[in-house]
Design an enzyme around this catalytic site. Structure first.
Site, PDB file in Angstrom:
ATOM      1  N   LYS A   1     -11.510   1.268 -10.978  1.00  0.00           N
ATOM      2  CA  LYS A   1     -11.005   0.108 -10.245  1.00  0.00           C
ATOM      3  C   LYS A   1     -11.248   0.282  -8.748  1.00  0.00           C
ATOM      4  O   LYS A   1     -11.320   1.397  -8.230  1.00  0.00           O
ATOM      5  CB  LYS A   1      -9.514  -0.125 -10.514  1.00  0.00           C
ATOM      6  CG  LYS A   1      -8.580   0.976 -10.058  1.00  0.00           C
ATOM      7  CD  LYS A   1      -7.143   0.656 -10.441  1.00  0.00           C
ATOM      8  CE  LYS A   1      -6.170   1.703  -9.901  1.00  0.00           C
ATOM      9  NZ  LYS A   1      -6.100   1.730  -8.426  1.00  0.00           N
TER      10      LYS A   1
ATOM     11  N   LYS B   1      -2.393   5.130  -8.740  1.00  0.00           N
ATOM     12  CA  LYS B   1      -3.562   5.394  -7.907  1.00  0.00           C
ATOM     13  C   LYS B   1      -3.630   4.370  -6.773  1.00  0.00           C
ATOM     14  O   LYS B   1      -3.180   3.232  -6.898  1.00  0.00           O
ATOM     15  CB  LYS B   1      -4.843   5.310  -8.740  1.00  0.00           C
ATOM     16  CG  LYS B   1      -4.934   6.375  -9.825  1.00  0.00           C
ATOM     17  CD  LYS B   1      -5.078   7.766  -9.230  1.00  0.00           C
ATOM     18  CE  LYS B   1      -5.163   8.849 -10.305  1.00  0.00           C
ATOM     19  NZ  LYS B   1      -3.907   9.085 -11.009  1.00  0.00           N
ATOM     20  N   ASP B   2      -4.227   4.802  -5.658  1.00  0.00           N
ATOM     21  CA  ASP B   2      -4.292   3.977  -4.459  1.00  0.00           C
ATOM     22  C   ASP B   2      -5.027   2.664  -4.702  1.00  0.00           C
ATOM     23  O   ASP B   2      -5.999   2.603  -5.472  1.00  0.00           O
ATOM     24  CB  ASP B   2      -4.999   4.735  -3.333  1.00  0.00           C
ATOM     25  CG  ASP B   2      -4.213   5.944  -2.871  1.00  0.00           C
ATOM     26  OD1 ASP B   2      -3.166   5.755  -2.238  1.00  0.00           O
ATOM     27  OD2 ASP B   2      -4.652   7.074  -3.170  1.00  0.00           O
ATOM     28  N   ARG B   3      -4.582   1.645  -4.007  1.00  0.00           N
ATOM     29  CA  ARG B   3      -5.272   0.363  -4.054  1.00  0.00           C
ATOM     30  C   ARG B   3      -6.541   0.405  -3.218  1.00  0.00           C
ATOM     31  O   ARG B   3      -7.601  -0.073  -3.655  1.00  0.00           O
ATOM     32  CB  ARG B   3      -4.342  -0.743  -3.536  1.00  0.00           C
ATOM     33  CG  ARG B   3      -5.021  -2.106  -3.442  1.00  0.00           C
ATOM     34  CD  ARG B   3      -4.069  -3.150  -2.896  1.00  0.00           C
ATOM     35  NE  ARG B   3      -4.713  -4.454  -2.767  1.00  0.00           N
ATOM     36  CZ  ARG B   3      -4.130  -5.533  -2.276  1.00  0.00           C
ATOM     37  NH1 ARG B   3      -2.872  -5.479  -1.864  1.00  0.00           N
ATOM     38  NH2 ARG B   3      -4.796  -6.672  -2.190  1.00  0.00           N
TER      39      ARG B   3
END
Length: 342
Positions: A50, A79-81
């Site tokens: 992503k 998880k980080d954007r």
């Protein structure tokens, strides 16, 4: 004005500057998790890449596509954007044969997520199941003393303070402010927000304790009443602070630990360490009282983390790339702040 304190660094404030996350591809994260599918059972496991989407959003979209509630979708870690990430998701589909996830991709502007592979499994994916995360980080527009950066990175191979990263606390520490408002009865957050606020509060208290020990020069010194964390396992034990313990700390085999605040557990710090931690808790009584009311139990987290296979290379005069792995729950941004202002 930022709410978060400027917690001290191990190597002193860096004098060099650079840009982190100019584009999501500058911050790559991949879960390290070996999976052997049973090829039957009630769970579809999806390996998802992503960009520009947070984990919760992707979980919701997977639930929609599978025709299940959000509770039926699990993942090991958030998880980080603003990153390019790869992680496992799991969908509970009891009594069904699962669905065909091949080629599932959703794109919105510069953001996307896609299923790269999947399989059927008897076991459910639970939070914190993956052993580590692998990072590839690129810093751009680096200005300053390259020799100082190299010197600091060589020192960081032996470990650095295991702070929770600022992303845990929301923009300018907003999660802590909202958590205090909740605990004081001034707001009523939604269920998902509550878990975020509880986690942020515990992380904040841990960082405060670590900062105090870093300032006192005791973050790697065995004190009376210490609980030590075994490297990579997270198990804790008590021992007298003797030469043998000091040697194991120096070799990276064990670390002093700090509190993830909650109700007193079976294994507790005492003496000097307890007095130090109680002084922090007393200064943040609202957070501590709220965490107790919501049933949090005391856990321990190592004060130091040692990156595995840390290596770096200059891609150009002002671009630096790092690669390394960290145990799950540890923050790459806490390493970055030790050698550059980004």
């Amino acid at each position: 004005m930022p709410m978060l304190p400027d917690w001290p660094t191990y190597l002193g404030a860096p004098q060099t500057r650079g840009r982190l996350r100019s584009v999501p591809e500058d911050f790559e994260v991949e879960e390290q998790f070996d999976v052997e599918f049973s090829l039957d059972g009630e769970f579809d496991w999806l390996w998802v890449e992503k960009r520009g989407n947070n984990t919760e959003y992707v979980a919701r979209r997977i639930a929609d596509l599978a025709g299940v509630s959000l509770k039926a979708v699990t993942y090991s870690g958030l998880k980080d954007r603003h990153a390019l990430t790869r992680q496992w998701f799991c969908v509970h589909l009891p009594g069904k044969q699962g669905r065909d996830w091949d080629g599932i991709t959703e794109v919105s502007g510069d953001s996307f997520w896609r299923v790269e592979r999947w399989g059927r499994h008897r076991q459910k994916l639970r939070p914190g199941s993956h052993r580590a995360n692998r990072f590839v980080i690129r810093l751009r527009e680096v200005v300053g003393d390259r020799d100082d950066i190299d010197r600091r990175l060589k020192m960081l191979c032996a470990g650095y303070p295991n702070y929770f990263g600022e992303q845990r606390f929301g923009h300018d520490g907003a999660n802590i402010e909202q958590c205090r408002a909740w605990f004081e009865g001034e707001s009523k957050p939604q269920r998902f927000q509550r878990s975020i606020y509880l986690s942020s509060a515990r992380s904040y208290l841990f960082n405060e304790v670590l900062a105090l020990r870093l300032q006192a020069g005791t973050w790697l010194s065995p004190l009376e009443g210490e609980l030590y964390s075994l490297r990579d396992s997270g198990s804790v034990f008590a021992a007298e602070p003797d030469e043998g313990i000091a040697k194991r700390i120096a070799e990276g085999d064990i670390h002093p630990s700090g509190p993830l605040f909650g109700k007193v557990a079976r294994h507790s710090v005492t003496a000097e360490v307890d007095a130090l931690e109680q002084s922090v808790f007393a200064a943040h009584k609202t957070l501590c009282d709220g965490l107790l009311r919501h049933g949090m139990k005391m856990e321990r987290r190592s004060l130091r983390v040692i990156p595995k296979e840390l290596c770096w290379q200059w891609l150009s005069d002002d671009q630096l790339q790092l690669q390394f792995s960290l145990p799950s729950g540890c923050f790459a941004t806490a390493l970055v702040r030790e050698f550059i202002n980004a």
